[in-house]
Design an enzyme around this catalytic site. Structure first.
Site, PDB file in Angstrom:
ATOM      1  CB  ALA A  21      -4.315   4.106  -5.369  1.00  0.00           C
ATOM      2  CB  ALA A  22      -0.024   7.768  -7.308  1.00  0.00           C
ATOM      3  N   GLY A  23       1.020   6.008  -4.953  1.00  0.00           N
ATOM      4  CA  GLY A  23       2.106   5.406  -4.174  1.00  0.00           C
ATOM      5  C   GLY A  23       1.931   3.897  -4.093  1.00  0.00           C
ATOM      6  CG  ASP A  24      -1.405   2.335  -2.141  1.00  0.00           C
ATOM      7  OD1 ASP A  24      -0.527   2.394  -1.260  1.00  0.00           O
ATOM      8  OD2 ASP A  24      -2.572   2.746  -1.969  1.00  0.00           O
TER       9      ASP A  24
HETATM   10  O1  RIB Z   1      -3.068   4.952  -0.397  1.00  0.00           O
HETATM   11  C1  RIB Z   1      -4.401   5.247  -0.697  1.00  0.00           C
HETATM   12  C2  RIB Z   1      -5.301   4.533   0.260  1.00  0.00           C
HETATM   13  O2  RIB Z   1      -5.087   5.038   1.563  1.00  0.00           O
HETATM   14  C3  RIB Z   1      -6.775   4.713   0.019  1.00  0.00           C
HETATM   15  O3  RIB Z   1      -7.287   3.773  -0.880  1.00  0.00           O
HETATM   16  C4  RIB Z   1      -7.353   4.660   1.414  1.00  0.00           C
HETATM   17  O4  RIB Z   1      -8.195   3.583   1.622  1.00  0.00           O
HETATM   18  C5  RIB Z   1      -6.172   4.655   2.362  1.00  0.00           C
HETATM   19  O5  RIB Z   1      -5.881   3.392   2.818  1.00  0.00           O
END
Ligand code: RIB
Length: 309
Positions: free
Chosen positions: A248-251
């Site tokens: 989730a760092a990229g998110d």
């Molecule tokens: O980017 C991380 C995410 O990728 C995770 O939370 C997982 O669910 C996938 O969608």
């Protein structure tokens, strides 16, 4: 602040810490297991909301307990869930996340995410304003992703594509994208330019701009990110933190950029803050549970300034 419409996935993440990835036919004993809310779309929506944005999430979950939990998590973070659909008889999306050392490997079972439809997007964009921001990824059906970008562009919205997981994109997708944010692997996949190329980031940016995208950010892991538009390319270093889990760092990075655009800031000016938010996410375990809010990001930036970073 303009609103951010996020069209994407919601997954329940099943996270295993393991000493090494099992070989074919091998069983390895893990060092720990936990579950937490994830999915690239939902993670990005949460990152936006925790930084004070008005966020509407469009997506699908099953009528199961994971669906209940994922919706509850979004609500608690302040994301509007009015455009989420419950799909009876289809499981909520899940992700298997294997963490070894500083790396992770992710396998997604799309489940209900595969049912997210163009009709849902039409409803969610009915009251969209031309200066709202549209943010999407690729854990939903390709046709829905493509339709959404074109529909958002037709409304005059600023469109952001995080092309994850990587797959081939046709020209009819890229010409509806204002800003694309791939990581290195995704950039290689989309452009065909190998990561080993010494001018990798610059050449990927030139290629993507040539395809009709207005701005490009390539995230480069510990090396920070590269930003480019028609006239310039610049590199912004990452902040040094102890890596616990990169999930989730990229998110978090993508969400931070969306918030900056929604608040009228330039993408370039937002890069250090987005790197700081991603650094905080990396320093702890999990997806949504590791995404920071604005006071935490500001305190981190202040600390970094004090030590001259
Ligand atoms: O980017 C991380 C995410 O990728 C995770 O939370 C997982 O669910 C996938 O969608």
């Amino acid at each position: 602040m303009r609103k951010i419409v996020v069209v994407g996935s919601l997954n329940m993440d099943m996270v295993f810490r393991i000493p090494a990835v099992p070989k074919r036919g091998e069983t390895v004993m893990g060092n720990g297991f936990f579950m937490n809310a994830g999915g690239k779309g939902a993670n990005q929506a949460v990152a936006c909301a925790r930084q004070g944005a008005i966020v509407r999430m469009v997506g699908s979950v099953g009528s199961d307990v994971f669906g209940d939990e994922l919706v509850a998590e979004l609500k608690q973070s302040g994301v509007s869930v009015d455009h989420l659909r419950r799909i009876p008889g289809t499981p909520t999306g899940t992700a298997l996340i294997l963490i070894t050392g500083n790396d992770n490997r992710i396998v997604v079972a799309a489940g209900a995410n595969g049912e997210t439809s163009c009709g849902q997007i039409d409803l969610a964009l009915a009251d969209a304003n031309p200066d709202d921001v549209y943010l999407t990824q690729m854990e939903i059906p390709y046709e829905t992703m493509k339709y959404g970008l074109a529909a958002a562009k037709a409304k005059g919205m600023y469109t952001i594509l995080n092309p994850a997981p990587a797959r081939h994109l046709d020209g009819d997708v890229l010409n509806h994208v204002d800003l694309i944010i791939p990581n290195e692997t995704e950039a290689e996949h989309i452009t065909g330019i190998p990561i080993g190329n010494p001018r990798f980031a610059k050449e990927c940016i030139t290629r993507l701009i040539g395809e009709g995208v207005r701005e490009v950010i390539i995230t480069l892991g510990p090396d920070g990110c590269a930003y480019g538009n028609r006239t310039a390319v610049r590199f912004v270093p990452a902040y040094p933190v102890k890596v616990v889990d990169t999930t989730a760092a990229g998110d978090t990075f993508v969400g931070s950029i969306a918030v900056a655009i929604a608040s009228g800031a330039s993408v370039q000016d937002a890069l250090p803050l987005a790197n700081a938010a991603a650094a905080l996410t990396i320093s702890r375990l999990g997806a949504q549970c590791s995404i920071p809010d604005t006071p935490e990001i500001e305190a981190f930036l202040h600390r970094m300034e004090e030590i001259g970073r």
